[in-house]
Design an enzyme around this catalytic site. Structure first.
Site, short mmCIF file in Angstrom:
data_model
loop_
_atom_site.label_atom_id
_atom_site.label_comp_id
_atom_site.label_asym_id
_atom_site.label_seq_id
_atom_site.Cartn_x
_atom_site.Cartn_y
_atom_site.Cartn_z
N PHE A 1 0.86 -1.18 0.00
CA PHE A 1 0.00 0.00 0.00
C PHE A 1 0.89 1.23 0.00
O PHE A 1 1.80 1.36 0.83
CB PHE A 1 -0.93 0.03 1.22
CG PHE A 1 -1.84 1.24 1.24
CD1 PHE A 1 -3.02 1.24 0.52
CD2 PHE A 1 -1.49 2.37 1.96
CE1 PHE A 1 -3.85 2.35 0.50
CE2 PHE A 1 -2.32 3.48 1.96
CZ PHE A 1 -3.49 3.48 1.22
N SER A 2 0.67 2.15 -0.95
CA SER A 2 1.37 3.42 -1.03
C SER A 2 2.88 3.21 -1.05
O SER A 2 3.42 2.66 -2.01
CB SER A 2 0.91 4.32 0.13
OG SER A 2 1.26 5.67 -0.11
N GLN A 3 3.61 3.63 -0.01
CA GLN A 3 5.07 3.47 -0.02
C GLN A 3 5.47 2.00 -0.13
O GLN A 3 6.53 1.68 -0.68
CB GLN A 3 5.69 4.09 1.24
CG GLN A 3 7.21 4.18 1.16
CD GLN A 3 7.86 4.52 2.50
OE1 GLN A 3 7.42 4.08 3.55
NE2 GLN A 3 8.91 5.33 2.45
N CYS B 1 4.14 -0.05 -2.11
CA CYS B 1 4.20 -0.28 -3.56
C CYS B 1 5.52 0.21 -4.13
O CYS B 1 6.12 -0.43 -5.01
CB CYS B 1 3.06 0.46 -4.25
SG CYS B 1 1.40 -0.08 -3.83
N THR C 1 -1.47 -1.32 -4.33
CA THR C 1 -2.65 -0.58 -3.92
C THR C 1 -2.29 0.88 -3.65
O THR C 1 -1.52 1.17 -2.72
CB THR C 1 -3.26 -1.20 -2.64
OG1 THR C 1 -3.42 -2.61 -2.83
CG2 THR C 1 -4.61 -0.59 -2.32
#
Length: 270
Positions: free
Chosen positions: A91-93, A95, A122
Site C-alpha cells: 500500500f502506497s510506499q 508499492c 494498492t
C-alpha cells in the site's frame, strides 16, 4: 497462497491489517497474510492518528537511492528468513518498495529467480529518483505532477485531523475524498503510453519492465492516481481496478468482493 503485506509510510503492519480486513474476509482460508513493520520509525501519516492507535514506520527515512537500495536488502533478508511467499501486497510506499525492487531485479539480475511470484499494488507508484538511476527519462512534467499530487494528498489527509477536532463541521454524507477540486487526472481516461503523466513508455527499454503477474488497485479520487498509472504501465501482465474512492481501501461489500476476486485470479497465474 501466502501473501506478505507491506504498509504505507507513517503507518504500520497493524494498520494495514485493519485496512485489508474486509477483502481478506472474502477469501478462502488457504489465503493467508502476514504483515510486517518497516525498519524505521517516523512521524505518523497525516490524519492517521485520528483513525488508528499504532506506532508509525517508514521503509526509508529519505528517498535517496542508497536508502531505497538498503530497503531492498532488508526485504530480501526478510523473505529469506520468513518465506516463501507467493505474492506481496503493498500500500502506497509499500508499492514503491516492491515496484523499485522489481525494476532493479529485471535490469540487474533478470536470470535469477524472484523470491515471490506476483505483486498486488494498492494506491502506490514509483520514486522518480529510482527511474532516473535506471537511466529512464523522467521529464520535468513528471516531476511537477509528482510534487503537486503529493502536496494535494497531504492537504487532503490533513483535513481529516481538522475535522476530527471540529466535529460540528462534519455534514451528513461528507467524505474525505469527495472534493475532487484540483485533481490532475480524469479517471475515465487512461493515458496514452507516450505520455503517462510525463513518462514516455515508448522510449523505456524492455529490460526495465515488470513481467510477473500484477494487480493494480487505485481510487478515482486519489490525488496520487497518476503515480498508480505510471507503476501499472511498467507491468506487462497487469490487471487494473478502480475502486472509486481515494487514497485508501474502501471496505464496502462490492469493493471487497472485487479485490478478493482479483487476488484469486492472480493466484491462478502463478
Amino acid at each position: 497462497m501466502r501473501i506478505l503485506g507491506l504498509h504505507g509510510q507513517g503507518t504500520s503492519a497493524s494498520i494495514m491489517k485493519s485496512q485489508t480486513v474486509a477483502f481478506r474476509a472474502k477469501l478462502p482460508n488457504e489465503y493467508t497474510f502476514d504483515f510486517v513493520d518497516a525498519p524505521f520509525h517516523c512521524a505518523p501519516a497525516p490524519g492517521i492518528k485520528v483513525m488508528f492507535e499504532s506506532e508509525h514506520y517508514t521503509w526509508w527515512p529519505k528517498a535517496t537511492i542508497n536508502s531505497i537500495r538498503g530497503s531492498h536488502v532488508w526485504l530480501t533478508d526478510y523473505l529469506e528468513e520468513n518465506g516463501p511467499y507467493d505474492a506481496i501486497i503493498g500500500f502506497s510506499q509499500g508499492c514503491a518498495l516492491v515496484g523499485s525492487f522489481l525494476l532493479y531485479h529485471y535490469r540487474e539480475t533478470p536470470d535469477e529467480p524472484l523470491p515471490f511470484k506476483a505483486a498486488i499494488f494498492t494506491c502506490g507508484g514509483l520514486p522518480l529518483g529510482v527511474l532516473e538511476d535506471l537511466d529512464i527519462p523522467v521529464s520535468q512534467k513528471a516531476h511537477d505532477i509528482n510534487e503537486e499530487t503529493v502536496r494535494i494528498m497531504k492537504a487532503k489527509a490533513g483535513t481529516l485531523a481538522t475535522l476530527a477536532a471540529n466535529l460540528d463541521k462534519i455534514k451528513p454524507g461528507m467524505g474525505l475524498w469527495n472534493d475532487i477540486t484540483g485533481l490532475l487526472h480524469d479517471p475515465n481516461v487512461l493515458p496514452d503510453e507516450s505520455d503517462v503523466f510525463g513518462l514516455d513508455f515508448t522510449q523505456i527499454p524492455q529490460d526495465v519492465r515488470i513481467k510477473i503477474p500484477t494487480v493494480h488497485i487505485f481510487g478515482a479520487k486519489d490525488p496520487r492516481w497518476p503515480a498508480s498509472m505510471q507503476l501499472a504501465y511498467f507491468c506487462e501482465n497487469r490487471k487494473m481496478y478502480d475502486h472509486g474512492g481515494g487514497h485508501d481501501i474502501p471496505r464496502s461489500t462490492e469493493v471487497s468482493k472485487k479485490i478478493a476476486a482479483l487476488v484469486q485470479e492472480i493466484s491462478l497465474e502463478i
